[in-house]
Design a protein around this motif. Structure first.
Motif, mmCIF file in Angstrom:
data_model
loop_
_atom_site.group_PDB
_atom_site.id
_atom_site.type_symbol
_atom_site.label_atom_id
_atom_site.label_comp_id
_atom_site.label_asym_id
_atom_site.label_seq_id
_atom_site.Cartn_x
_atom_site.Cartn_y
_atom_site.Cartn_z
ATOM 1 N N ASN A 1 51.565 52.885 55.491
ATOM 2 C CA ASN A 1 52.795 53.358 54.864
ATOM 3 C C ASN A 1 52.650 53.478 53.345
ATOM 4 O OD1 ASN A 1 54.658 53.532 57.192
ATOM 5 N ND2 ASN A 1 54.205 51.346 57.344
ATOM 6 N N ASN A 2 51.410 53.468 52.877
ATOM 7 C CA ASN A 2 51.096 53.636 51.463
ATOM 8 C C ASN A 2 51.596 52.489 50.590
ATOM 9 O OD1 ASN A 2 49.671 55.215 49.579
ATOM 10 N ND2 ASN A 2 51.585 56.056 48.771
ATOM 11 N N GLN A 3 51.784 51.323 51.187
ATOM 12 C CA GLN A 3 52.169 50.144 50.416
ATOM 13 C C GLN A 3 50.936 49.287 50.155
ATOM 14 O OE1 GLN A 3 56.239 48.331 50.998
ATOM 15 N NE2 GLN A 3 55.781 48.941 53.095
ATOM 16 N N THR A 4 50.874 48.712 48.968
ATOM 17 C CA THR A 4 49.748 47.835 48.664
ATOM 18 C C THR A 4 49.838 46.560 49.497
ATOM 19 O OG1 THR A 4 50.984 46.855 46.826
ATOM 20 C CG2 THR A 4 49.498 48.682 46.310
ATOM 21 N N TRP A 5 48.725 45.910 49.671
ATOM 22 C CA TRP A 5 48.687 44.681 50.471
ATOM 23 C C TRP A 5 49.459 43.545 49.794
ATOM 24 C CZ3 TRP A 5 43.939 43.128 53.752
ATOM 25 C CH2 TRP A 5 43.534 44.213 54.554
ATOM 26 N N LEU A 6 49.529 43.586 48.486
ATOM 27 C CA LEU A 6 50.187 42.525 47.729
ATOM 28 C C LEU A 6 51.060 43.158 46.664
ATOM 29 C CD1 LEU A 6 50.380 39.431 47.130
ATOM 30 C CD2 LEU A 6 48.415 39.727 45.597
ATOM 31 N N GLU A 7 52.274 42.628 46.518
ATOM 32 C CA GLU A 7 53.211 43.236 45.576
ATOM 33 C C GLU A 7 52.896 42.878 44.130
ATOM 34 O OE1 GLU A 7 58.057 43.673 44.882
ATOM 35 O OE2 GLU A 7 57.254 42.328 46.424
ATOM 36 N N THR A 8 52.629 41.610 43.868
ATOM 37 C CA THR A 8 52.403 41.146 42.498
ATOM 38 C C THR A 8 51.132 40.311 42.430
ATOM 39 O OG1 THR A 8 54.793 41.048 42.153
ATOM 40 C CG2 THR A 8 53.414 39.910 40.544
ATOM 41 N N ILE A 9 50.335 40.542 41.387
ATOM 42 C CA ILE A 9 49.112 39.771 41.196
ATOM 43 C C ILE A 9 49.456 38.434 40.547
ATOM 44 C CG2 ILE A 9 46.827 39.737 40.146
ATOM 45 C CD1 ILE A 9 47.067 42.785 39.864
ATOM 46 N N PRO A 10 49.073 37.315 41.152
ATOM 47 C CA PRO A 10 49.340 36.013 40.515
ATOM 48 C C PRO A 10 48.372 35.770 39.364
ATOM 49 C CG PRO A 10 48.065 35.683 42.499
ATOM 50 C CD PRO A 10 48.389 37.157 42.452
ATOM 51 N N LEU A 11 48.789 34.951 38.426
ATOM 52 C CA LEU A 11 47.920 34.562 37.323
ATOM 53 C C LEU A 11 47.041 33.405 37.791
ATOM 54 C CD1 LEU A 11 47.360 35.088 34.265
ATOM 55 C CD2 LEU A 11 48.929 33.204 33.794
ATOM 56 N N ILE A 12 45.737 33.641 37.855
ATOM 57 C CA ILE A 12 44.794 32.614 38.282
ATOM 58 C C ILE A 12 44.147 32.002 37.041
ATOM 59 C CG2 ILE A 12 42.725 32.099 39.618
ATOM 60 C CD1 ILE A 12 45.120 32.895 41.313
ATOM 61 N N ARG B 1 39.529 38.606 42.140
ATOM 62 C CA ARG B 1 39.101 39.981 42.380
ATOM 63 C C ARG B 1 39.739 40.536 43.646
ATOM 64 N NH1 ARG B 1 37.957 45.042 41.185
ATOM 65 N NH2 ARG B 1 36.236 45.939 42.366
ATOM 66 N N ILE B 2 39.740 39.751 44.710
ATOM 67 C CA ILE B 2 40.333 40.206 45.971
ATOM 68 C C ILE B 2 41.831 40.416 45.823
ATOM 69 C CG2 ILE B 2 40.864 39.444 48.334
ATOM 70 C CD1 ILE B 2 38.047 38.211 48.404
ATOM 71 N N LEU B 3 42.517 39.517 45.127
ATOM 72 C CA LEU B 3 43.958 39.668 44.917
ATOM 73 C C LEU B 3 44.266 40.904 44.077
ATOM 74 C CD1 LEU B 3 44.999 35.952 44.245
ATOM 75 C CD2 LEU B 3 45.237 37.260 46.368
ATOM 76 N N ASN B 4 43.427 41.189 43.097
ATOM 77 C CA ASN B 4 43.624 42.393 42.283
ATOM 78 C C ASN B 4 43.480 43.658 43.125
ATOM 79 O OD1 ASN B 4 44.182 41.173 39.843
ATOM 80 N ND2 ASN B 4 42.051 41.101 39.176
ATOM 81 N N LEU B 5 42.459 43.679 43.982
ATOM 82 C CA LEU B 5 42.277 44.839 44.856
ATOM 83 C C LEU B 5 43.450 44.988 45.811
ATOM 84 C CD1 LEU B 5 38.476 44.440 45.704
ATOM 85 C CD2 LEU B 5 39.518 46.287 44.368
#
Length: 375
Positions: free
Chosen positions: A145-156, A132-136
């Motif tokens: 700078n309007n960039q998301t915290w993480l570029e790609t969501i890993p498959l958990i 959930r946190i990684l998705n957010l």
């Protein structure tokens, strides 16, 4: 001691705190040693410099993401459970950056929880909040700078449940007769109350006199349970007493000003305590869970011929068309159904599963493992 020019200072508890502003971004954290604090601050400053120079995405650690999640969800009803789950996973991935978290880095956490004997479903709760946190971080949270915290969501990968979940285990009347005398007196009353109402452990333990509503026409009481004390917290529910449950309530009057089932002058936290675990072992049913009492009520109501909508109302199962306000006539229908499970005399519709259990004893069905992958 005042703050140093580096933005690192000791607090009264002996921790080293970081509090520094760089180009409008405030960096705050707390560490056990000065070296940890300094290393973290140097890394964060470099990330910010790279961002300002080249526009690169800063790398956030999971503990930073978890802190943001908890701050953003302070009004969440299940926040204490989220905190509990995060405390268990943090030693394994807390210092990792978000892009370093995947099945491989979660392996140690999963192994640790399995080694402690936790069920797959329980372990999945921890994996679920990480996901959930990684998705957010990848979809909602953005930096200046309007960039998301993480570029790609890993498959958990979630652990498989089919074949690894414990099946419900309603108890037989013979098992009930074995275990009841082995329970401490206060706990035996709570268990018997549960076997005649079908409510959850936390409702029995937290039942309050102020929720009681006497129904003189029926000679019983109901308890109007506030939604804050109901699973899901969506709406209040009515706990209906049959004659056995009502006799227990009457016997408890005057023992405590607030709680129906106190022990030692205080609220009982859970029925799943040492007394319960000792009694079930002595009774020869060591795998019996408190929640099985609730399954037992559902099974006995079906065996007594109760309608499914009546069972749903008694067990607080959500169904289409269910009422939010009960009349005396509706309460009478629920009381009548519950009065049919006070003894074995109304088993006109015995289930095949219970017939088999009674004939073969405590044999449990085999589990067939299967794999399941979830994103």
């Amino acid at each position: 001691m005042g703050r140093t020019q580096t933005g690192i200072y000791p607090d009264p508890q002996g921790f080293w705190c970081v509090d520094r502003i760089y180009k409008g971004t405030r960096l705050r954290n707390r560490f056990a040693s000065f070296e940890e604090a300094e290393s973290w601050l140097i890394y964060q400053l470099e990330q910010l410099r790279q961002l300002h120079l080249f526009g690169t995405r800063p790398k956030w650690t999971f503990d930073e993401a978890a802190a943001k999640y908890l701050l953003d969800h302070q009004q969440k009803v299940s926040l204490p459970q989220d905190i509990y789950l995060l405390e268990r996973v943090m030693p394994f991935i807390g210092k990792l950056t978000l892009d370093q978290i995947h099945d491989g880095t979660l392996t140690a956490y999963v192994k640790d929880r399995k080694d402690k004997g936790l069920a797959h479903k329980t372990i999945n709760l921890g994996l679920g909040i990480v996901r959930r946190i990684l998705n957010l971080a990848a979809r909602s949270w953005r930096d200046e700078n309007n960039q998301t915290w993480l570029e790609t969501i890993p498959l958990i990968t979630m652990l498989p449940l089919l074949g690894f979940q414990r099946e419900p285990r309603p108890i037989t009347w013979a098992e009930q007769r074995r275990i009841m005398p082995l329970l401490p007196n206060h706990l035996a009353k709570m268990v018997l109350f549960d076997l005649n109402t079908g409510v959850r452990d936390e409702v029995v333990c937290g039942l309050k006199w102020e929720w009681e509503i006497a129904i003189p026409e029926l000679g019983v009481s109901v308890f109007d349970i506030p939604r804050e004390n109901v699973k899901g917290r969506k709406r209040s529910r009515v706990l209906v007493c049959n004659t056995v449950a009502q006799s227990i309530v009457e016997a408890q009057r005057g023992k405590h000003a607030e709680y129906v089932f106190p022990y030692g002058g205080h609220r009982v936290e859970t029925m799943n305590n040492n007394g319960w675990q000792r009694a079930r072992k002595l009774a020869g049913i060591p795998d019996l869970h408190i929640h099985d009492l609730r399954h037992t009520v559902g099974m006995r109501l079906r065996e007594a011929g109760a309608k499914e909508e009546t069972i749903a109302d008694i067990l607080w199962h959500t169904r289409q068309g269910m009422t939010a306000h009960y009349s005396v006539v509706q309460i009478y229908e629920l009381v009548t159904a519950l009065n049919r499970i006070t003894d074995e005399g109304n088993r006109t519709n015995r289930s095949l599963a219970m017939i088999r259990r009674e004939q073969l004893g405590n044999e449990s069905p085999r589990k067939v493992p299967s794999e399941r992958k979830m994103g």
